[in-house]
Design an enzyme around this catalytic site. Structure first.
Site, short mmCIF file in Angstrom:
data_model
loop_
_atom_site.label_atom_id
_atom_site.label_comp_id
_atom_site.label_asym_id
_atom_site.label_seq_id
_atom_site.Cartn_x
_atom_site.Cartn_y
_atom_site.Cartn_z
N CYS A 77 0.83 -1.21 0.00
CA CYS A 77 0.00 0.00 0.00
C CYS A 77 0.88 1.27 0.00
O CYS A 77 1.61 1.47 -0.95
CB CYS A 77 -0.99 -0.05 1.17
SG CYS A 77 -2.36 1.10 0.96
N HIS A 179 -3.74 -5.06 -0.32
CA HIS A 179 -3.29 -5.63 0.96
C HIS A 179 -3.34 -7.15 0.91
O HIS A 179 -4.42 -7.72 1.11
CB HIS A 179 -4.18 -5.12 2.10
CG HIS A 179 -3.96 -3.69 2.44
ND1 HIS A 179 -3.07 -3.29 3.41
CD2 HIS A 179 -4.49 -2.56 1.93
CE1 HIS A 179 -3.07 -1.97 3.49
NE2 HIS A 179 -3.92 -1.49 2.59
N GLU A 181 -2.43 -9.16 3.07
CA GLU A 181 -2.78 -9.68 4.40
C GLU A 181 -4.28 -9.54 4.69
O GLU A 181 -4.76 -10.03 5.71
CB GLU A 181 -1.95 -8.97 5.47
CG GLU A 181 -2.37 -7.56 5.85
CD GLU A 181 -1.97 -6.47 4.86
OE1 GLU A 181 -1.58 -6.79 3.71
OE2 GLU A 181 -2.05 -5.27 5.23
#
Lengths: 200, 270
Positions: A77, A179, A181
């Site tokens: 990001c 992202h 994650e």
């Protein structure tokens, strides 16, 4: 050991938990000295470009050394945006500049921030995208995106009113605007690829 | 193109150790659906795009219970987590973010003190602040209200707070616009007329809000089937649809709902 650079911007639990989940041996590193000996480095990022760079600047020398030594690195990001030279978000603030080009705002007329799941269009197959197919969806939250001068560093894009740089790769550096994650099983797959790259 | 999101909502009673997910109609006929982090894990595996936790208790120790629920969930759930219920200050929001939440939702506290929206969004970004609105139809053409045409006649929408137990006199659509200007990044829009009815989403309400704000709107209240989700995605610009009971009690699996929508041309992540 994978060092997660903790420069005081945002929540690192998610990336820590995701790397831990796949056996990546993560460690949250609050000081530049902690990067020495890392097998891999993750540069996360939340917040504005300028304030990220303010906080990240003390890591700049150590990060550059690691990059030049070939340590695999993953930017996420704003952690991807800071690799560029500058951003429209924070005029006057200098980025790391490892990728030539700038960071620009998403165009008027689209929802800003782009927040949600969007599909990838893969431009160049790389090891970090193994197991990822065209059209697979990832979670994005951002208002700005990177525009590299050398378009060949772009490995994936997504469509949000314009073609948005979604992932770039250069030498031992890989970075995503989305992202991993927060992107479910496909996101974990990218992190697994990163962990595997540490040992190749 | 951004995908339309399917979001399961966990109403959490945190008055017991570890918390429990409940669902009832106006706090009556409460059914227990399971343990929060276990249900969240199941929905994640089933393909939920995001998970919302709402604290519906008023017990003293609840904040600690909620942070432990979020911590436990974020160890194994890798999609965005939104948490709400009783957050009144930046400090309280910080505790929830630090536990692993990506977004917080505000309702009563923001109606009572609208500055809270900007206080949290200035610190954590617009994307981290979801404004929850519980809206009820008020029929008639009242001056100064945002009027919406419905099959049942023109109406405006009134915001309620305290979990639907009290009304504010505030126009829900005007409040949505105000909240956007204060830094809300998303609106979780619940129809009080439809909530618990299984009659489907309030289409005129969802359509009106989604057209009048330029941030994502999550439709909520009344969903009993994939057809209801299809309808809200076909007839409105809602970015997401939220549901609870249809997932909790095994009536529908999230993966099956998404397949159903995709087969009918809705852009969803499967």
């Amino acid at each position: 050991m994978i060092a997660i650079v903790n420069y005081g911007m945002g929540n690192l639990f998610s990336i820590y938990n995701a790397l831990d989940r796949i056996g990546g041996d993560p460690r949250i590193v609050p000081d530049p000295e902690g990067l020495a000996g890392a097998d891999g480095i993750v540069v996360p990022g939340v917040g504005a470009f300028g304030s990220c760079m303010d906080q990240l600047s003390r890591f700049e020398g150590s990060l550059l050394r690691a990059f030049q030594e070939g340590v695999p690195m993953l930017g996420i990001c704003v952690g991807m945006q800071v690799l560029f030279e500058e951003s429209e978000e924070s005029p006057g603030a200098k980025g790391l500049g490892w990728i030539k080009g700038n960071v620009v705002r998403l165009p008027d007329g689209v929802m800003i921030p782009q927040m949600g799941w969007n599909s990838l269009s893969i431009k160049r197959p790389v090891e970090m995208l193994e197991g990822i197919s065209n059209g697979d969806m990832f979670y994005f939250v951002h208002s700005y995106y990177g525009r590299p001068v050398d378009r060949s560093v772009i490995v994936a894009t997504t469509d949000h009113g314009v073609e948005v740089t979604a992932a770039i790769a250069k030498d031992n550096l890989f970075a995503t605007q989305f992202h991993p994650e927060k992107s479910g099983a496909k996101g974990l797959k990218i992190l697994e690829n990163f962990v595997r790259c540490l040992h190749c | 193109m951004l995908a339309r999101r399917i979001i399961p909502c966990l109403d959490c009673d945190l008055g017991v150790p570890g918390g429990r997910v409940v669902k009832g109609i106006e706090f009556k006929q409460i059914r227990y659906a399971g343990i929060p982090w276990e249900l969240a894990g199941r929905y994640y595996e089933d393909g939920a795009d995001e998970i919302v936790f709402l604290d519906i208790t008023a017990s003293h120790e609840r904040r600690e219970t909620m942070t432990s629920v979020i911590k436990k969930t974020s160890e194994s759930v890798f999609v965005p987590l939104a948490v709400g219920g009783g957050i009144k200050s930046v400090d309280e929001a910080r505790e929830v973010f630090n536990a692993g939440a990506d977004k917080i939702t505000l309702n009563t506290s923001a109606l009572k003190r609208p500055e809270l929206i900007s206080e949290i969004s200035d610190r954590y970004g617009n994307q981290a602040v979801v404004l929850a609105i519980d809206a009820k139809r008020r029929y008639g053409q009242e001056a100064g209200r945002e009027i919406v045409e419905t099959p049942e006649g023109p109406c405006w929408f009134e915001c309620s707070f305290y979990g639907g137990r009290e009304f504010t006199g505030i126009d829900a659509i005007a409040w949505a616009k105000d909240a956007v200007s204060r830094g809300a990044g998303e609106i979780l829009l619940t129809s009080m007329d439809r909530d618990g009815t299984y009659d489907g989403f309030d289409i005129p309400l969802t359509d009106a809000v989604a057209k009048r704000v330029r941030i994502p709107v999550i439709a909520s209240g009344g969903c009993a089937s994939p057809d209801h989700m299809l309808e809200v995605f076909q007839k409105t610009e809602a970015s997401a649809a939220l549901a609870a009971s249809i997932f909790h009690f095994g009536e529908w699996n999230i993966r099956d709902v998404k397949t159903y929508l995709k087969e009918r041309g809705v852009n969803v992540r499967v």
